[in-house]
Design a protein around this motif. Structure first.
Motif, PDB file in Angstrom:
ATOM      1  N   PHE A 132       0.843  -1.041   0.203  1.00 14.62           N
ATOM      2  CA  PHE A 132      -0.054  -0.024  -0.032  1.00 14.62           C
ATOM      3  C   PHE A 132       0.805   1.079   0.012  1.00 14.62           C
ATOM      4  N   ASP A 133       1.734   1.276   0.827  1.00 11.06           N
ATOM      5  CA  ASP A 133       2.621   2.599   0.949  1.00 11.06           C
ATOM      6  C   ASP A 133       3.511   2.856  -0.408  1.00 11.06           C
ATOM      7  N   LYS A 134       4.056   1.429  -1.175  1.00 15.46           N
ATOM      8  CA  LYS A 134       4.507   1.631  -2.614  1.00 15.46           C
ATOM      9  C   LYS A 134       3.700   2.094  -3.445  1.00 15.46           C
ATOM     10  N   ALA A 135       2.471   1.590  -3.464  1.00 14.12           N
ATOM     11  CA  ALA A 135       1.204   2.190  -4.419  1.00 14.12           C
ATOM     12  C   ALA A 135       1.033   3.575  -4.221  1.00 14.12           C
ATOM     13  N   LYS A 136       0.847   4.115  -2.985  1.00 14.27           N
ATOM     14  CA  LYS A 136       0.701   5.517  -2.732  1.00 14.27           C
ATOM     15  C   LYS A 136       1.972   6.310  -3.281  1.00 14.27           C
ATOM     16  N   GLU A 137       2.983   5.914  -2.951  1.00 15.77           N
ATOM     17  CA  GLU A 137       4.243   6.673  -3.644  1.00 15.77           C
ATOM     18  C   GLU A 137       4.212   6.809  -4.889  1.00 15.77           C
ATOM     19  N   ALA A 138       3.929   5.695  -5.693  1.00 14.46           N
ATOM     20  CA  ALA A 138       3.745   5.575  -7.043  1.00 14.46           C
ATOM     21  C   ALA A 138       2.747   6.606  -7.692  1.00 14.46           C
ATOM     22  N   ALA A 139       1.497   6.641  -6.973  1.00 13.68           N
ATOM     23  CA  ALA A 139       0.425   7.422  -7.301  1.00 13.68           C
ATOM     24  C   ALA A 139       0.939   8.956  -7.143  1.00 13.68           C
ATOM     25  N   LYS A 140       1.777   9.405  -6.188  1.00 11.85           N
ATOM     26  CA  LYS A 140       2.212  10.587  -5.827  1.00 11.85           C
ATOM     27  C   LYS A 140       3.200  11.119  -6.902  1.00 11.85           C
ATOM     28  N   ASN A 141       4.056  10.121  -7.542  1.00 12.84           N
ATOM     29  CA  ASN A 141       4.874  10.479  -8.411  1.00 12.84           C
ATOM     30  C   ASN A 141       4.199  10.485  -9.705  1.00 12.84           C
ATOM     31  N   SER A 187       1.153  11.818 -10.080  1.00 14.06           N
ATOM     32  CA  SER A 187       0.400  13.111  -9.683  1.00 14.06           C
ATOM     33  C   SER A 187       1.152  14.281  -9.962  1.00 14.06           C
ATOM     34  N   ASP A 188       2.623  14.115  -9.455  1.00 12.35           N
ATOM     35  CA  ASP A 188       3.483  15.169  -9.691  1.00 12.35           C
ATOM     36  C   ASP A 188       3.844  15.453 -11.197  1.00 12.35           C
ATOM     37  N   LYS A 189       3.879  14.211 -11.954  1.00 10.97           N
ATOM     38  CA  LYS A 189       4.344  14.325 -13.348  1.00 10.97           C
ATOM     39  C   LYS A 189       3.094  15.111 -14.121  1.00 10.97           C
ATOM     40  N   GLN A 233      -7.344  14.621  -8.412  1.00 12.71           N
ATOM     41  CA  GLN A 233      -8.209  13.384  -7.560  1.00 12.71           C
ATOM     42  C   GLN A 233      -7.432  12.268  -7.153  1.00 12.71           C
ATOM     43  N   ILE A 234      -6.113  12.191  -7.661  1.00 10.24           N
ATOM     44  CA  ILE A 234      -5.172  11.362  -6.949  1.00 10.24           C
ATOM     45  C   ILE A 234      -4.802  12.007  -5.614  1.00 10.24           C
ATOM     46  N   ASP A 235      -4.344  13.406  -5.525  1.00  6.67           N
ATOM     47  CA  ASP A 235      -3.996  13.982  -4.483  1.00  6.67           C
ATOM     48  C   ASP A 235      -5.052  13.865  -3.260  1.00  6.67           C
ATOM     49  N   SER A 278       0.560  15.579  -2.492  1.00  5.62           N
ATOM     50  CA  SER A 278       1.899  15.180  -3.192  1.00  5.62           C
ATOM     51  C   SER A 278       3.003  15.333  -2.329  1.00  5.62           C
ATOM     52  N   ASP A 279       2.721  15.816  -0.892  1.00  6.92           N
ATOM     53  CA  ASP A 279       3.907  16.065   0.096  1.00  6.92           C
ATOM     54  C   ASP A 279       4.560  15.006   0.398  1.00  6.92           C
ATOM     55  N   LYS A 280       5.680  14.988   0.549  1.00 10.73           N
ATOM     56  CA  LYS A 280       6.608  13.787   0.957  1.00 10.73           C
ATOM     57  C   LYS A 280       6.365  13.221   2.417  1.00 10.73           C
ATOM     58  N   GLU A 281       5.693  13.765   3.245  1.00 13.02           N
ATOM     59  CA  GLU A 281       5.549  13.192   4.696  1.00 13.02           C
ATOM     60  C   GLU A 281       4.316  12.632   4.494  1.00 13.02           C
ATOM     61  N   GLU A 282       4.438  11.296   5.366  1.00 14.63           N
ATOM     62  CA  GLU A 282       3.210  10.350   5.573  1.00 14.63           C
ATOM     63  C   GLU A 282       2.267  10.950   6.430  1.00 14.63           C
ATOM     64  N   ASN A 283       1.071  10.815   6.030  1.00 16.04           N
ATOM     65  CA  ASN A 283       0.019  11.440   6.916  1.00 16.04           C
ATOM     66  C   ASN A 283      -1.037  10.286   6.912  1.00 16.04           C
TER      67      ASN A 283
END
Length: 55
Positions: free
Chosen positions: A6-15, A17-19, A34-36, A42-47
């Protein structure tokens, strides 16, 4: 193990989103928003306490 996935999927989605934010395409920017909403931004801190927003 599922938590790590799940953490890896969230990180991929954030990447992604940034693109999308870097494009001139309005629909891509809307998709990024919508991804955000799903990932908590898209912040790098875990919430991890953002579960209340999903209700």
């Amino acid at each position: 193990m599922a938590e790590n996935f799940f953490d890896k999927a969230k990180e991929a989605a954030k990447n992604v989103s940034d693109k999308l934010k870097e494009t001139d395409n309005e629909k891509a920017k809307q998709a990024s928003e919508q991804i955000d909403k799903f990932t908590g931004g898209s912040d790098k801190e875990e919430n991890d306490n953002k579960d209340d927003d999903k209700k």
